[in-house]
Design a protein around this motif. Structure first.
Motif, PDB file in Angstrom:
ATOM      1  N   ALA A 209      60.460 -88.921 -93.550  1.00 23.15           N
ATOM      2  CA  ALA A 209      61.838 -89.080 -93.085  1.00 23.15           C
ATOM      3  C   ALA A 209      62.185 -88.042 -92.023  1.00 23.15           C
ATOM      4  O   ALA A 209      62.824 -88.353 -91.013  1.00 23.15           O
ATOM      5  N   SER A 210      61.747 -86.805 -92.224  1.00 27.66           N
ATOM      6  CA  SER A 210      62.032 -85.754 -91.246  1.00 27.66           C
ATOM      7  C   SER A 210      61.167 -85.907 -89.993  1.00 27.66           C
ATOM      8  O   SER A 210      61.617 -85.609 -88.886  1.00 27.66           O
ATOM      9  N   ILE A 211      59.946 -86.371 -90.159  1.00 24.42           N
ATOM     10  CA  ILE A 211      59.092 -86.622 -88.998  1.00 24.42           C
ATOM     11  C   ILE A 211      59.706 -87.722 -88.138  1.00 24.42           C
ATOM     12  O   ILE A 211      59.771 -87.615 -86.906  1.00 24.42           O
ATOM     13  N   LYS A 212      60.168 -88.780 -88.790  1.00 23.68           N
ATOM     14  CA  LYS A 212      60.820 -89.864 -88.055  1.00 23.68           C
ATOM     15  C   LYS A 212      62.053 -89.353 -87.312  1.00 23.68           C
ATOM     16  O   LYS A 212      62.278 -89.696 -86.143  1.00 23.68           O
ATOM     17  N   ALA A 213      62.851 -88.514 -87.974  1.00 22.47           N
ATOM     18  CA  ALA A 213      64.056 -87.968 -87.347  1.00 22.47           C
ATOM     19  C   ALA A 213      63.708 -87.103 -86.142  1.00 22.47           C
ATOM     20  O   ALA A 213      64.452 -87.076 -85.153  1.00 22.47           O
ATOM     21  N   ALA A 214      62.580 -86.407 -86.200  1.00 20.78           N
ATOM     22  CA  ALA A 214      62.161 -85.575 -85.064  1.00 20.78           C
ATOM     23  C   ALA A 214      61.795 -86.426 -83.856  1.00 20.78           C
ATOM     24  O   ALA A 214      61.900 -85.976 -82.707  1.00 20.78           O
ATOM     25  N   PHE A 215      61.374 -87.673 -84.111  1.00 18.21           N
ATOM     26  CA  PHE A 215      61.077 -88.598 -83.019  1.00 18.21           C
ATOM     27  C   PHE A 215      62.318 -89.369 -82.577  1.00 18.21           C
ATOM     28  O   PHE A 215      62.367 -89.881 -81.463  1.00 18.21           O
ATOM     29  N   GLU A 216      63.312 -89.455 -83.472  1.00 14.35           N
ATOM     30  CA  GLU A 216      64.487 -90.285 -83.194  1.00 14.35           C
ATOM     31  C   GLU A 216      65.783 -89.496 -83.358  1.00 14.35           C
ATOM     32  O   GLU A 216      66.594 -89.783 -84.256  1.00 14.35           O
ATOM     33  N   PRO A 217      66.023 -88.491 -82.514  1.00 11.70           N
ATOM     34  CA  PRO A 217      67.268 -87.719 -82.646  1.00 11.70           C
ATOM     35  C   PRO A 217      68.487 -88.587 -82.359  1.00 11.70           C
ATOM     36  O   PRO A 217      68.459 -89.432 -81.466  1.00 11.70           O
ATOM     37  N   GLU A 218      69.553 -88.383 -83.128  1.00 10.23           N
ATOM     38  CA  GLU A 218      70.784 -89.127 -82.886  1.00 10.23           C
ATOM     39  C   GLU A 218      71.459 -88.591 -81.625  1.00 10.23           C
ATOM     40  O   GLU A 218      71.508 -87.374 -81.406  1.00 10.23           O
ATOM     41  N   GLU A 219      71.972 -89.480 -80.816  1.00 11.82           N
ATOM     42  CA  GLU A 219      72.659 -89.071 -79.588  1.00 11.82           C
ATOM     43  C   GLU A 219      74.078 -88.645 -79.941  1.00 11.82           C
ATOM     44  O   GLU A 219      74.953 -89.486 -80.165  1.00 11.82           O
ATOM     45  N   ILE A 220      74.293 -87.342 -80.007  1.00 11.29           N
ATOM     46  CA  ILE A 220      75.587 -86.779 -80.366  1.00 11.29           C
ATOM     47  C   ILE A 220      75.927 -85.655 -79.398  1.00 11.29           C
ATOM     48  O   ILE A 220      75.064 -85.188 -78.644  1.00 11.29           O
ATOM     49  N   ASP A 221      77.182 -85.216 -79.416  1.00 13.92           N
ATOM     50  CA  ASP A 221      77.633 -84.152 -78.514  1.00 13.92           C
ATOM     51  C   ASP A 221      77.605 -82.772 -79.160  1.00 13.92           C
ATOM     52  O   ASP A 221      77.917 -81.783 -78.504  1.00 13.92           O
TER      53      ASP A 221
ATOM     54  N   THR B   6      56.608 -81.420 -82.214  1.00 16.58           N
ATOM     55  CA  THR B   6      57.415 -82.380 -82.967  1.00 16.58           C
ATOM     56  C   THR B   6      57.353 -82.100 -84.464  1.00 16.58           C
ATOM     57  O   THR B   6      58.373 -82.178 -85.165  1.00 16.58           O
ATOM     58  N   LEU B   7      56.173 -81.765 -84.966  1.00 13.72           N
ATOM     59  CA  LEU B   7      56.059 -81.418 -86.385  1.00 13.72           C
ATOM     60  C   LEU B   7      56.813 -80.128 -86.692  1.00 13.72           C
ATOM     61  O   LEU B   7      57.343 -79.960 -87.794  1.00 13.72           O
ATOM     62  N   THR B   8      56.860 -79.228 -85.721  1.00 16.07           N
ATOM     63  CA  THR B   8      57.626 -77.995 -85.907  1.00 16.07           C
ATOM     64  C   THR B   8      59.110 -78.321 -86.043  1.00 16.07           C
ATOM     65  O   THR B   8      59.795 -77.799 -86.929  1.00 16.07           O
ATOM     66  N   LEU B   9      59.618 -79.191 -85.170  1.00 13.23           N
ATOM     67  CA  LEU B   9      61.014 -79.621 -85.279  1.00 13.23           C
ATOM     68  C   LEU B   9      61.248 -80.346 -86.608  1.00 13.23           C
ATOM     69  O   LEU B   9      62.272 -80.139 -87.270  1.00 13.23           O
ATOM     70  N   ALA B  10      60.299 -81.185 -87.004  1.00  6.37           N
ATOM     71  CA  ALA B  10      60.426 -81.927 -88.267  1.00  6.37           C
ATOM     72  C   ALA B  10      60.502 -80.969 -89.451  1.00  6.37           C
ATOM     73  O   ALA B  10      61.247 -81.208 -90.414  1.00  6.37           O
TER      74      ALA B  10
END
Length: 384
Positions: free
Chosen positions: A327-339, A246-250
């Motif tokens: 902010a980026s760590i939070k986003a890595a835990f909460e990806p937006e549901e998009i296509d 997750t930190l890598t994605l962040a």
């Protein structure tokens, strides 16, 4: 006929005897398990009660305790234990996290061994500052570990090379893994360039004295990362990826996004690609693999053989490629549901999203000149 009946009676008696033995064994086993369970509860209760209580409720001695600016809860617990006013520094750390206690103040305290843990916590939250911070520096989001080490070196008497050596010392790393939940054996995976890359939290740091040890500075940073990450892990116990992943994605999100709303969308694209077993193919991983910040990524560079290179290898890279902020760590835990499956970051910060490679390629061809011009400007010495 009589013999047959006797045999049946003997078999029945044997079954009854065995049943009694089985019941006896089960009862004994249950009794042992129950005893162990009760003993564990009793021991836990006694230990917690002891840890929460005073070291010596009859003591009249006052102990001088100094809490430096920037001290983490782990460091505060260690100081209090060393000064003999609490029983266990590690218990202090987990207890204040459980109670969500924050706002500890640096300063000089007179604490008594007759104080309970809660009384000590209350006292630490009403701290008295004796002087302003002598050492203050800020670590921006998205830097590589080597750049963080340079900032520390520029603001302290520590040599950059010594800082890097400390950040890579295996014995010290194992000690940190024992003390911080956010750190796992993943950071010691063979092939990782810098084990603590991604774990040095970007923020402002204040210390009471100038000659702060490298270890205190490092642990202050890890403590903040630990607090942020474990908070979100608590919110999302079924999160599909490990802390390290997750930190890598962040870290990728941090390097790709400049605007708040893009962090969650880029996170959504990364998750979509991972779900479809597509290579992530993000440029910051190539730059990290090469060890050079790039304006544009060439085809040849995407073929660099490195476990960090997401053009070469599928899945999440071996480790973070920068140190992400909250902010980026939070986003890595909460990806937006998009296509969307693709995104293109224009020079200047705008990010364009697309569902097909054809659409993405058109966008890339339309705007790639912006990055080329920016690279030429830098080479000629002009401002970006």
């Amino acid at each position: 006929m009589s013999d047959s009946k006797d045999n049946q009676l003997e078999k029945y008696a044997e079954k009854v005897r065995r049943a009694k033995i089985v019941r006896k064994i089960v009862l004994i086993s249950v009794a042992i398990i129950f005893f162990i369970f009760i003993s564990a509860l009793a021991f836990g209760y006694i230990y917690i009660k002891s840890a929460l209580g005073p070291m010596d409720d009859e003591s009249i001695e006052m102990v001088a305790v100094e809490i430096p600016i920037g001290s983490s809860s782990t460091q505060i617990g260690r100081i209090l234990e060393d000064e003999g006013v609490i029983k266990n520094g590690l218990f202090f750390r987990y207890y204040v996290r459980y109670k969500n206690e924050t706002g500890f103040q640096a300063g000089n305290y007179e604490l008594s061994k007759a104080m309970t843990l809660d009384e000590i916590i209350d006292e630490l939250k009403e701290g008295r500052m004796m002087q302003d911070a002598d050492l203050v520096f800020t670590v921006p989001e998205g830097l590589w570990l080597v750049n963080v080490a340079r900032i520390i070196a520029q603001n302290t008497d520590h040599e950059e090379e010594t800082i890097i050596e400390t950040l890579s010392d295996e014995e010290y790393l194992n000690k940190l893994i024992e003390n911080y939940d956010v750190l796992t054996e993943d950071i010691l995976t063979e092939g990782i360039r810098h084990p603590l890359e991604g774990y040095l939290f970007p923020a402002r740091y204040d210390f009471l004295e100038e000659d702060v040890s490298i270890e205190v500075i490092i642990e202050s940073m890890i403590e903040r990362t630990d607090k942020v990450v474990t908070t979100y892990m608590g919110y999302y116990p079924d999160h599909p990826y490990s802390i390290h992943e997750t930190l890598t994605l962040a870290s990728i999100i941090e390097r790709e996004a400049q605007k708040e709303e893009d962090r969650y969308k880029i996170s959504g694209v990364l998750y979509n690609r991972l779900d479809r077993n597509m290579r992530l193919q993000v440029d910051p991983t190539v730059a990290y693999a090469i060890g050079e910040h790039l304006y544009m990524t060439s085809i040849a560079q995407t073929r660099v053989d490195s476990p960090y290179n997401t053009y070469m290898y599928a899945g999440i890279p071996i480790g973070p490629v920068a140190n992400p902020g909250e902010a980026s760590i939070k986003a890595a835990f909460e990806p937006e549901e998009i296509d969307y499956l693709y995104f293109y970051a224009r020079y200047g910060g705008d990010v364009l999203y697309s569902k097909t490679y054809e659409e993405h390629n058109r966008i890339h061809q339309q705007y790639r000149h912006e990055w080329a011009e920016a690279a030429q400007s830098e080479e000629s010495g002009e401002d970006e």
